[in-house]
Design a protein around this motif. Structure first.
Motif, short mmCIF file in Angstrom:
data_model
loop_
_atom_site.label_atom_id
_atom_site.label_comp_id
_atom_site.label_asym_id
_atom_site.label_seq_id
_atom_site.Cartn_x
_atom_site.Cartn_y
_atom_site.Cartn_z
N UNK A 120 0.83 -1.19 0.00
CA UNK A 120 0.00 0.00 0.00
C UNK A 120 0.87 1.25 0.00
N UNK A 121 0.28 2.40 0.13
CA UNK A 121 -1.17 2.64 0.17
C UNK A 121 -1.81 2.61 -1.21
N UNK A 122 -3.11 2.27 -1.23
CA UNK A 122 -3.89 2.20 -2.46
C UNK A 122 -5.15 3.03 -2.25
N UNK A 123 -5.56 3.73 -3.31
CA UNK A 123 -6.77 4.56 -3.24
C UNK A 123 -8.02 3.69 -3.14
N UNK A 124 -8.99 4.17 -2.35
CA UNK A 124 -10.21 3.40 -2.14
C UNK A 124 -10.99 3.13 -3.41
N UNK A 125 -11.15 4.15 -4.28
CA UNK A 125 -11.92 3.93 -5.50
C UNK A 125 -11.22 2.92 -6.40
N UNK A 126 -9.89 2.92 -6.38
CA UNK A 126 -9.12 1.97 -7.18
C UNK A 126 -9.26 0.57 -6.61
N UNK A 127 -9.16 0.47 -5.30
CA UNK A 127 -9.20 -0.84 -4.64
C UNK A 127 -10.57 -1.49 -4.78
N UNK A 128 -11.61 -0.80 -4.36
CA UNK A 128 -12.95 -1.38 -4.38
C UNK A 128 -13.49 -1.49 -5.81
N UNK A 129 -13.01 -0.63 -6.70
CA UNK A 129 -13.42 -0.72 -8.09
C UNK A 129 -12.86 -1.95 -8.79
N UNK A 130 -11.80 -2.53 -8.21
CA UNK A 130 -11.17 -3.70 -8.83
C UNK A 130 -11.72 -5.02 -8.30
N UNK A 131 -12.64 -4.95 -7.35
CA UNK A 131 -13.22 -6.19 -6.82
C UNK A 131 -13.99 -6.94 -7.90
N UNK A 132 -13.92 -8.25 -7.86
CA UNK A 132 -14.66 -9.08 -8.80
C UNK A 132 -15.21 -10.30 -8.08
N UNK A 133 -15.81 -11.21 -8.82
CA UNK A 133 -16.44 -12.37 -8.21
C UNK A 133 -15.42 -13.39 -7.71
N UNK A 134 -14.13 -13.14 -7.95
CA UNK A 134 -13.11 -13.99 -7.33
C UNK A 134 -13.00 -13.76 -5.84
N UNK A 135 -13.58 -12.66 -5.37
CA UNK A 135 -13.65 -12.35 -3.93
C UNK A 135 -15.06 -12.63 -3.46
N UNK A 136 -15.19 -13.42 -2.41
CA UNK A 136 -16.52 -13.74 -1.87
C UNK A 136 -16.87 -12.89 -0.65
N UNK A 137 -15.85 -12.40 0.05
CA UNK A 137 -16.09 -11.56 1.22
C UNK A 137 -14.90 -10.63 1.44
N UNK A 138 -15.20 -9.41 1.83
CA UNK A 138 -14.18 -8.42 2.21
C UNK A 138 -14.27 -8.20 3.70
N UNK A 139 -13.11 -8.25 4.35
CA UNK A 139 -13.02 -7.97 5.79
C UNK A 139 -12.05 -6.82 6.00
N UNK A 140 -12.51 -5.79 6.64
CA UNK A 140 -11.68 -4.61 6.92
C UNK A 140 -11.14 -4.71 8.34
N UNK A 141 -9.83 -4.56 8.48
CA UNK A 141 -9.15 -4.61 9.78
C UNK A 141 -9.57 -5.84 10.59
N UNK A 142 -9.36 -7.05 10.05
CA UNK A 142 -9.88 -8.26 10.71
C UNK A 142 -9.26 -8.55 12.06
N UNK A 143 -8.07 -8.00 12.35
CA UNK A 143 -7.43 -8.30 13.64
C UNK A 143 -7.48 -7.12 14.59
N UNK A 144 -8.17 -6.05 14.21
CA UNK A 144 -8.22 -4.87 15.06
C UNK A 144 -9.44 -4.87 15.95
#
Length: 252
Positions: A90-114
């Motif tokens: 990182x760092x990566x821009x939010x619009x770039x990151x979330x705009x690149x999501x596809x069906x290869x991802x089934x779930x997104x977890x933000x800060x999973x250990x925080x």
């Protein structure tokens, strides 16, 4: 603390809406993600400002489970909690990151250990991807509006989901403005801006989803002098009828 984690904490406490969260996620420009996913998703981008290695052994994300981190400190927290995913970049821009999501991802977890209040998760399906795409388009229109960018006209013409307040008759809400003087149809680029206005205007009873062609075509109605976008108490973007016509000419 990044602004996005403050919004997530407010959401956990019932003080922020889903729209607030989505805007914060997309507007955040400090995202970190596993390098394996980044390399697959952005194959032409080989170098990131920061690349943080993780231990070879530990708890790894499940297949299709994408872990995202709001900053380098959250990556380190995951490492200390026993996470292992080779490295994060990182760092990566939010619009770039979330705009690149596809069906290869089934779930997104933000800060999973925080802390739970700084976390967030969502299952990914076609409806969610479409929802995110609409939001990304909205933020790009807003950016062009705020900067009076050269691409403003095409952005306005290409946007397909204007949120238009309606009154109790179902008609678009019209407001009289002093400068330039006239009556203008109100429209908003994103749901949170509409919701904020609805709280100020008791005459708004609902909203319609309109394409650019439908919205800017309303400027031809008798008694309507144009469109006002993202109206706030102290600021707004007014498009008189001639500018509405110019936007309509850009629509294929």
């Amino acid at each position: 603390m990044a602004a996005v984690t403050g919004v997530l904490a407010d959401y956990a406490g019932g003080e922020a809406s889903e729209s607030d969260v989505v805007r914060a996620l997309l507007a955040h420009d400090g995202w970190y993600a596993p390098m394996l996913w980044l390399n697959e998703t952005f194959p032409d981008r080989k170098v990131y400002e920061s690349m943080i290695p993780t231990p070879a052994l530990g708890r790894a994300p499940s297949p299709g489970d994408l872990w995202l981190f709001t900053d380098a400190a959250r990556v380190q927290a995951a490492i200390e909690a026993g996470a292992a995913f080779a490295a994060a970049g990182g760092p990566v821009r939010g619009v770039e990151l979330f705009g690149a999501l596809g069906r290869g991802v089934s779930e997104v977890r933000v800060n999973p250990a925080g802390p739970d209040v700084h976390g967030w998760s969502v299952g990914i399906d076609d409806a969610v991807l479409d929802f995110l795409a609409r939001w990304i388009d909205a933020l790009q229109v807003e950016s062009s509006l705020n900067a009076s960018a050269e691409d403003l006209g095409p952005r306005l013409a290409g946007f397909e989901h204007y949120v238009v307040p309606v009154d109790d008759t179902g008609r678009p809400r019209v407001v009289a403005l002093p400068k330039p003087p006239g009556n203008y149809v109100m429209a908003f680029t994103a749901p949170d801006l509409y919701i904020a206005h609805q709280k100020r205007d008791p005459g708004v009873t609902g909203a319609a989803d309109m394409t650019a062609a439908t919205l800017f075509g309303l400027a031809d109605y008798d008694g309507v002098d144009g469109v006002v976008l993202d109206m706030k108490e102290s600021d707004s973007f007014v498009l008189p009828r001639d500018l509405c016509d110019a936007v309509l000419k850009l629509i294929a």
